[in-house]
Design an enzyme around this catalytic site. Structure first.
Site, PDB file in Angstrom:
ATOM      1  N   ASP A 220      73.099  47.914  50.680  1.00  0.00           N
ATOM      2  CA  ASP A 220      74.177  47.825  48.861  1.00  0.00           C
ATOM      3  C   ASP A 220      75.359  47.393  49.332  1.00  0.00           C
ATOM      4  O   ASP A 220      75.837  46.896  51.305  1.00  0.00           O
ATOM      5  CB  ASP A 220      74.164  48.932  48.338  1.00  0.00           C
TER       6      ASP A 220
HETATM    7  C1  BGC Z   1      76.050  48.390  43.669  1.00  0.00           C
HETATM    8  C2  BGC Z   1      74.734  47.477  43.422  1.00  0.00           C
HETATM    9  C3  BGC Z   1      74.958  46.158  43.124  1.00  0.00           C
HETATM   10  C4  BGC Z   1      76.074  45.180  44.248  1.00  0.00           C
HETATM   11  C5  BGC Z   1      76.414  44.140  43.875  1.00  0.00           C
HETATM   12  C6  BGC Z   1      77.147  47.253  44.786  1.00  0.00           C
HETATM   13  O1  BGC Z   1      77.995  48.283  44.133  1.00  0.00           O
HETATM   14  O2  BGC Z   1      76.300  49.249  44.190  1.00  0.00           O
HETATM   15  O3  BGC Z   1      73.861  48.137  42.185  1.00  0.00           O
HETATM   16  O4  BGC Z   1      73.793  45.638  42.920  1.00  0.00           O
HETATM   17  O5  BGC Z   1      77.072  46.695  44.538  1.00  0.00           O
HETATM   18  O6  BGC Z   1      77.614  44.093  43.147  1.00  0.00           O
END
Ligand code: BGC
Length: 763
Positions: A220
């Site tokens: 993530d």
């Molecule tokens: C979120 C993800 C997301 C990623 C990119 C993170 O903070 O938890 O779900 O895909 O950011 O935006």
């Protein structure tokens, strides 16, 4: 391979910019990864405002899609979204999220499907298949045990192995096995003492060795701190770029022999395959795909709406020429959630305009404001006056952006106070409650309303769908994919959800969602699986393909008839009652479902196949699922509280009478703490949050306040409790210092190291 080539290839392990993979000096074409999952949030590199993305279709959020219980509909939505992603040259769409809803208070529940792993896993698999058939990959997220937003980057989810396998991992497992997602996104949190991105048990033992996953694991955004440790555990790609900081450390680790070339090449090899398959530059035919996405968004909003009450069949509204519409949410629609899944979409037609389009005169009064929870007496009085005209009245309400969003959890199960105060005072004979929101809430004024239609966060076509349903042009067919409890104290994780400590004990174990209410006999406002229709259905002739079972598949057969006067869809749900013999099991568990469309008078034969998992438990001694023998009861029902027809089934299997060792939370006591709480000087590292470090470091404190100030200034005019500001502020306070510095994009890494040094030096 030449030394230089290897060095160049290493760069692929960390992203380039926010959304791309590294081209390694021209060695590979780049992949573009974009959010997901309720529409396409494609952003240009360098954009800081999360809402500043390309315009695209906003489909209903996951909680709404799951409420459709319709695999084909979800596939259709995902197909449409996959085509949009293809047309935008996106390689991987960041979704779906299949985390289990442990508590209705999780601020991100709107992005997840269900409290039940079978339903979440089936819907998730349809979504992945729908997107990927277009040559666009998906990212199954957030793997795993990421059930709260409070300190989501440092909390340590303490989940016993059996609960983990049966509840929290099971939806991921189904998606991996049935749909082969191109990537799996590894969550921010710790799981049983190890950061998920450094958790070998999760990323290698379970995901790859047990489930046979062959795709790429990606962190993530900002969840990877140490590339060598992560790659060793089974992570392939760090996103986004960590500048030079993490790669510099990787080189040191390579030189020190902490990681082998072979381990690194395994991750690189998986990434090469992903690039081969999904890089836009590798497409043989890059012609655009045609898509009628708004129509699909409308169909999905119709399919996911749930009719929760309909006394005297007040809905659909009959022969109405004029109505009262009360509530700001009728004008300022809430159709999606805030955070990384926020879609910049086309201008919306609201509920007032949709009624007018249908030729109905609307008397509108906002009644309350959505940017505050405080009552506005002038607005409230105006609304109360208006309803005195005696016309049919629809009150629009529910959760606002202040109540739920990514990065923060809900504080209460209630909708904003200003709405409750107003709705409790409204006097009207024929009151209909049209509601919005990504999660369940309490309805203290329920006795006042004759009908309640819940639209969830229904995407860009939500108003169109709501008016069609209210007027009977379409028949509601959604069913709740989560329980609506009466009060927060009834919920399974009450008292241990989003607690003060980073150590989060999942003390309720297997009894999550309806498993808790059903097993313990706790009454609910609306049970799991519940939803009404404008027509009626009758079930008959339940039979099982065998009266005995010892493995393989079993077929559950029955008939469903539409006994009403309008076409409609029924969701037949198969619940299996487990034998109770001292071995901890939930009373009933969902093991199959089917959505069936029927014209008035039409009857269909339905056959649902259930497999071994329906009769198995995870045996922690054998480290595998095994059939647990005993007398089971297989039921077809309309929700967990209404099981219509049941048949007994004698199951041969292992005789589980007592819990195998290693079950339950006591195995954790004194073990695998994340060491993130009560840190002492000398123990601080770049894994600690800026909030924690700032207690001991003056530089940390200064940085935290200036970063918060900067974040606020980015969203000029937005209040401190606007979702964007809340998400940023929470991240700054609770994010590891490593991530805060790197994601700032401008601060040098030595600042992180200096803050840690200061904290460690403090007496
Ligand atoms: C979120 C993800 C997301 C990623 C990119 C993170 O903070 O938890 O779900 O895909 O950011 O935006």
């Amino acid at each position: 391979m030449g030394e230089n080539n290897f060095e160049r290839k290493l760069l692929i392990l960390s992203g380039k910019g926010m959304w791309h993979t590294n081209d390694c000096g021209g060695l590979y074409p780049q992949l573009l990864l974009s959010d997901g999952p309720h529409g396409l949030r494609k952003q240009d590199e360098g954009k800081k405002d999360i809402n500043d993305s390309y315009v695209s279709t906003c489909y209903p959020t996951a909680s709404c899609l799951a409420a459709s219980w319709d695999r084909e509909l979800v596939f259709k939505v995902a197909d449409s979204l996959g085509k949009e992603a293809w047309n935008a040259d996106v390689s991987v769409l960041l979704g779906p999220g299949v985390n289990i809803k442990r508590s209705p208070l999780c601020g991100r529940n709107f992005e997840y499907y269900s409290e039940d792993p079978f339903l979440a896993g089936e819907i998730g698999a349809s979504f992945i298949n729908g997107v990927q058939q277009n040559g666009v990959g998906t990212s199954l997220k957030h793997f795993a045990g990421n059930s709260q937003e409070t300190r989501r980057m440092t909390s340590n989810s303490r989940i016993d192995e059996r609960t983990l396998r049966e509840i929290y991992l099971s939806a991921f497992e189904n998606c991996v096995k049935k749909a082969k997602p191109a990537t799996v996104m590894v969550s921010y949190n710790y799981l049983n003492g190890y950061k998920a991105t450094e958790n070998k048990h999760l990323l290698t033992d379970i995901l790859r060795d047990d489930w046979g996953y062959e795709g790429v694991t990606v962190s993530d955004w900002g969840a990877c701190i140490d590339i060598a440790k992560s790659v060793k555990a089974g992570l392939d790609l760090e996103m986004p770029s960590s500048g030079k900081a993490h790669l510099k450390k990787l080189k040191k680790d390579i030189n020190a022999g902490s990681i082998s070339d072979e381990e690194l090449l395994t991750a690189i090899g998986r990434l090469e395959k992903l690039i081969d398959k999904y890089a836009a530059a590798n497409r043989k035919d890059n012609s655009k795909k045609s898509v009628d996405s708004h129509k699909v968004a409308l169909e999905a909003a119709l399919g996911g709406a749930v009719l929760l009450k309909n006394e005297e069949n007040i809905l659909p509204l009959k022969d109405v020429k004029e109505i009262n519409l009360i509530g700001e949410l009728a004008r300022t629609l809430r159709f999606q959630g805030a955070g990384s899944s926020h879609i910049k979409t086309r201008p919306q037609v609201n509920i007032i305009e949709e009624f007018e389009k249908a030729g109905i005169k609307v008397n509108f009064a906002p009644g309350y404001r959505v940017d505050t929870v405080k009552e506005d007496e002038v607005l409230s009085k105006e609304a109360l006056e208006l309803v005195k005209n005696g016309l049919p009245t629809i009150i629009c309400g529910g959760l606002t952006d202040l109540a739920e969003g990514e990065g923060y959890d809900r504080k209460t199960l209630d909708i904003p106070e200003n709405q409750i105060k107003l709705f409790e005072k409204i006097e009207s004979e024929n009151l209909v409650f049209l509601s919005f929101g990504g999660s369940p809430f309490t309805v203290p004024f329920m006795s006042k309303v004759k009908a309640m239609l819940h639209m969830y966060l229904g995407g860009e076509a939500v108003a169109e769908a709501a008016v069609k349903l209210l007027l009977g042009e379409s028949n509601p067919s959604g069913r709740l994919a989560e329980t609506w409890p009466f009060q927060i104290s009834d919920t399974p994780a009450h008292g241990c959800f989003a607690a003060e400590s980073n150590e989060v004990y999942y003390v309720e174990g297997l009894l999550v969602g309806y498993r808790h209410y059903d097993t313990k006999g706790i009454e609910t406002l609306f049970p799991f699986g519940y939803g009404l229709s404008y027509t009626t259905f009758e079930y008959s002739d339940l039979s099982l393909s065998s009266k005995e079972y010892s493995g393989g598949e079993i077929k559950v057969r029955f008939k469903v008839k539409n006994t009403g006067t309008v076409p409609g869809a029924e969701v037949a749900q198969i619940y299996v009652e487990n034998p109770y013999d001292g071995f901890a099991r939930a009373k009933h568990e969902l093991r199959g479902f089917e959505k069936i469309f029927l014209n008035p008078g039409e009857e269909k034969d339905v056959e649902i196949t259930i497999g071994e998992r329906a009769f198995s438990v995870f045996d922690t001694e054998l480290n595998s699922f095994n059939i647990s023998g005993g007398e089971y009861t297989v039921c077809v029902g309309t929700d967990i509280d209404h099981l219509i027809l049941c048949e007994k089934l004698a199951v041969k299997g292992k005789d589980y009478v007592k819990e195998p060792a290693g079950t339950g939370l006591d195995v954790f006591i004194g073990k695998n703490d994340s060491n993130l709480d009560n840190v002492k000087p000398g123990e601080y590292s770049v894994y600690h949050s800026l909030g924690e470090l700032s207690k001991k470091s003056s530089l940390g404190k200064k940085l935290m306040y200036s970063a918060i100030k900067k974040a606020r200034s980015m969203y000029k005019g937005a209040s401190d409790d606007s979702p964007e500001v809340m998400m940023m502020v929470e991240t700054i306070k609770d994010g590891p210092i490593d991530c805060i510095i790197l994601q700032s994009g401008i601060l040098p890494y030595w600042i992180a190291e200096k803050i840690v040094k200061q904290a460690n030096a403090k007496k």
